[in-house]
Design an enzyme around this catalytic site. Structure first.
Site, short mmCIF file in Angstrom:
data_model
loop_
_atom_site.label_atom_id
_atom_site.label_comp_id
_atom_site.label_asym_id
_atom_site.label_seq_id
_atom_site.Cartn_x
_atom_site.Cartn_y
_atom_site.Cartn_z
CE LYS A 52 -3.78 -2.31 2.15
NZ LYS A 52 -4.67 -2.78 3.14
CD GLN A 96 -3.67 -4.64 6.13
OE1 GLN A 96 -4.00 -3.30 5.74
NE2 GLN A 96 -3.75 -5.43 5.70
CG ASP A 119 -9.67 -0.41 5.08
OD1 ASP A 119 -9.55 -0.70 3.86
OD2 ASP A 119 -9.10 -0.48 6.17
N1 L34 Z 1 -7.94 -2.90 7.34
N2 L34 Z 1 -7.25 -4.79 6.71
C1 L34 Z 1 -7.71 -3.70 6.32
N3 L34 Z 1 -8.09 -3.43 4.95
C2 L34 Z 1 -7.67 -4.35 4.05
O1 L34 Z 1 -8.25 -3.82 2.72
C3 L34 Z 1 -7.38 -5.51 4.24
N4 L34 Z 1 -6.96 -6.22 3.62
C4 L34 Z 1 -7.37 -7.90 3.56
C5 L34 Z 1 -6.42 -7.95 4.98
N5 L34 Z 1 -6.64 -7.02 5.96
C6 L34 Z 1 -7.21 -5.88 5.66
C7 L34 Z 1 -5.84 -6.41 2.50
O2 L34 Z 1 -5.24 -5.20 2.46
C8 L34 Z 1 -6.32 -8.49 2.58
N6 L34 Z 1 -5.69 -7.41 1.93
C9 L34 Z 1 -4.68 -7.60 0.93
C10 L34 Z 1 -4.03 -6.47 0.25
C11 L34 Z 1 -3.03 -6.69 -0.78
C12 L34 Z 1 -2.93 -7.95 -1.32
C13 L34 Z 1 -3.42 -9.12 -0.65
C14 L34 Z 1 -4.42 -8.94 0.30
C15 L34 Z 1 -1.74 -8.42 -2.24
O3 L34 Z 1 -1.24 -7.39 -2.56
N7 L34 Z 1 -1.80 -9.56 -2.90
C16 L34 Z 1 -0.62 -9.90 -3.77
C17 L34 Z 1 0.23 -10.77 -3.12
C18 L34 Z 1 1.21 -10.15 -1.81
C19 L34 Z 1 2.08 -11.39 -1.26
O4 L34 Z 1 2.96 -11.75 -2.01
O5 L34 Z 1 1.54 -11.83 -0.23
C20 L34 Z 1 -1.35 -10.48 -4.79
O6 L34 Z 1 -1.11 -10.66 -5.96
O7 L34 Z 1 -2.45 -11.28 -4.75
#
Ligand code: L34
Length: 293
Positions: A52, A96, A119
Site C-alpha cells: 500500500k 490493517q 477502508d
Molecule cells: N483494514 N485490513 C484492512 N483493510 C484491508 O483492505 C485489508 N486487506 C485484507 C487483510 N486485511 C485488511 C488487505 O489489504 C487483504 N488485503 C490484501 C491486500 C493486498 C494483497 C492481498 C491482500 C496483495 O497485494 N496480494 C498480492 C500478493 C502479495 C504477497 O506476495 O503476499 C497478490 O498478487 O495477490
C-alpha cells in the site's frame, strides 16, 4: 479460458490515478495523504501494508506507516486513532486487520472518523453503501467489481454465488453485485461455512466469488462449465521450490478449475493488487471531499 490479470489492470488504474495526482499538484492543491496503522508483525499484514505504501509512492501521494508492537493496549490504540482523526494533514487512514486478540476490532473501527475511513468499514459508510449513497466502497469488493467491468464480463441478470460472509469481503460484495447497475444487477446467493450441500449452489453460478479462507476449497466438480471465477483467498503454504519457503494459493484449486472456466483470477496477481488500487481511489476521494466538504 481467459486469465483476469489483476496486476495489469491495477497498473493501468495506477497510471490513471498518477495523472489525477499530477493535476492536483499542478493546481497547487494539497497532496493527498494516506496513513496506515499496523499492529504487530504478522508477515502477511506487513506485505500488504508495504504494498500500500509503495503504491502511494508510485502514484505520487504521501503515506505514513504507523507501526505499533503486538503489546499495544486497546486504550493506547484508541489514542492513536484520536490523533489521526484530528490530524488535518491526514486525508484518510486504515487500521490493517486482523488486530491482536486482546483488542476489539469493532471498538477500533467505530472510533475511526467516517470521513477518513478509506477502508469503508465504519457502520456509517457500510450503511451508505447498502442504501446506494455515494460512499467509500470497501477495497476488495470494489476491486472485484472493477475487474468484471474492465474485462466487460456480462453481469446483468446472471447468478452470482458468493462463498463467505465476512464484513470485509463476502457480505459487501454480495450487496454490490446485487445493485441495480450495469456492472452488477446479479441474482446473488450468499453461501458460507454452514451452507448444506454447497455444491448444489456453486454449480448454478455464472459468477463464483470465493472468499471463505480455506486453501483449495473450490474443486473442479463444484464449477459449472464456462463460469467466471473470482478467487479472493490468499494462503501461504510451505514449498521447497521457492526461496521464501512458501508459495501463495487461493481458495480455488486453480490448476483443476481453470480449464472449466470462461474467466478466472489467479493468486497472486488477481484480486490482491485490485484491493490496493481501490484504497488509493478512496484516498483521492477523501482528499477531494476534505477540500470541498
Ligand atoms: N483494514 N485490513 C484492512 N483493510 C484491508 O483492505 C485489508 N486487506 C485484507 C487483510 N486485511 C485488511 C488487505 O489489504 C487483504 N488485503 C490484501 C491486500 C493486498 C494483497 C492481498 C491482500 C496483495 O497485494 N496480494 C498480492 C500478493 C502479495 C504477497 O506476495 O503476499 C497478490 O498478487 O495477490
Amino acid at each position: 479460458m481467459e486469465l483476469i490479470d489483476g496486476k495489469k489492470t491495477s497498473a493501468q488504474i495506477k497510471q490513471e490515478l498518477a495523472d489525477e495526482v499530477q493535476k492536483i499538484q499542478a493546481a497547487g492543491k494539497k497532496i493527498p495523504h494516506l496513513a496506515a496503522v499496523l499492529v504487530g508483525n504478522d508477515p502477511a499484514s506487513e506485505t500488504y501494508v508495504a504494498a500500500k505504501v509503495r503504491a502511494c509512492r508510485e502514484i505520487g501521494i504521501k503515506s505514513t506507516e504507523c507501526r505499533y508492537s503486538e503489546e499495544i493496549t486497546e486504550a493506547q490504540l484508541l489514542e492513536v486513532i484520536g490523533k489521526l482523526n484530528a490530524d488535518p494533514d491526514v486525508d484518510g487512514y486504515i487500521v490493517q486487520l486482523p488486530l491482536p486478540a486482546h483488542i476489539s476490532e469493532q471498538r477500533i473501527l467505530l472510533a475511526i472518523d467516517p470521513a477518513k475511513d478509506v477502508d469503508g468499514f465504519h457502520p456509517f459508510n457500510v450503511g451508505k453503501m447498502v442504501t446506494g449513497l455515494p460512499a467509500y466502497l470497501p477495497a476488495t469488493p470494489a476491486g472485484i467489481v472493477e475487474l468484471l467491468k474492465r474485462y466487460r464480463i456480462p453481469t446483468r441478470g446472471k447468478h452470482c454465488v458468493v462463498i463467505g460472509r465476512s464484513n470485509i469481503v463476502g457480505t459487501p460484495v454480495s450487496i454490490l453485485m446485487s445493485r441495480k447497475e450495469e456492472h452488477a444487477d446479479c441474482t446473488v446467493t450468499l453461501c458460507h461455512s454452514r451452507t448444506q450441500n454447497i455444491k448444489a449452489y456453486t454449480l448454478q453460478a455464472d459468477i463464483l466469488i470465493v472468499a471463505i479462507g480455506k486453501p483449495h476449497f473450490v474443486t473442479a466438480d463444484m464449477v459449472k462449465e464456462g463460469a467466471v471465477i473470482i478467487d479472493v483467498g490468499i494462503h501461504r503454504v510451505p514449498s521447497d521450490k521457492t526461496a521464501s519457503g512458501f508459495r501463495l494459493v487461493g481458495d480455488v484449486d486453480f490448476e483443476q478449475v481453470a480449464p472449466r472456466c470462461s474467466y478466472i483470477t489467479p493468486v497472486p496477481g488477481g484480486v490482491g493488487p485490485m484491493t490496493i488500487v481501490s484504497l488509493l481511489q478512496n484516498t483521492l476521494l477523501a482528499a477531494q471531499q476534505k477540500a470541498n466538504p
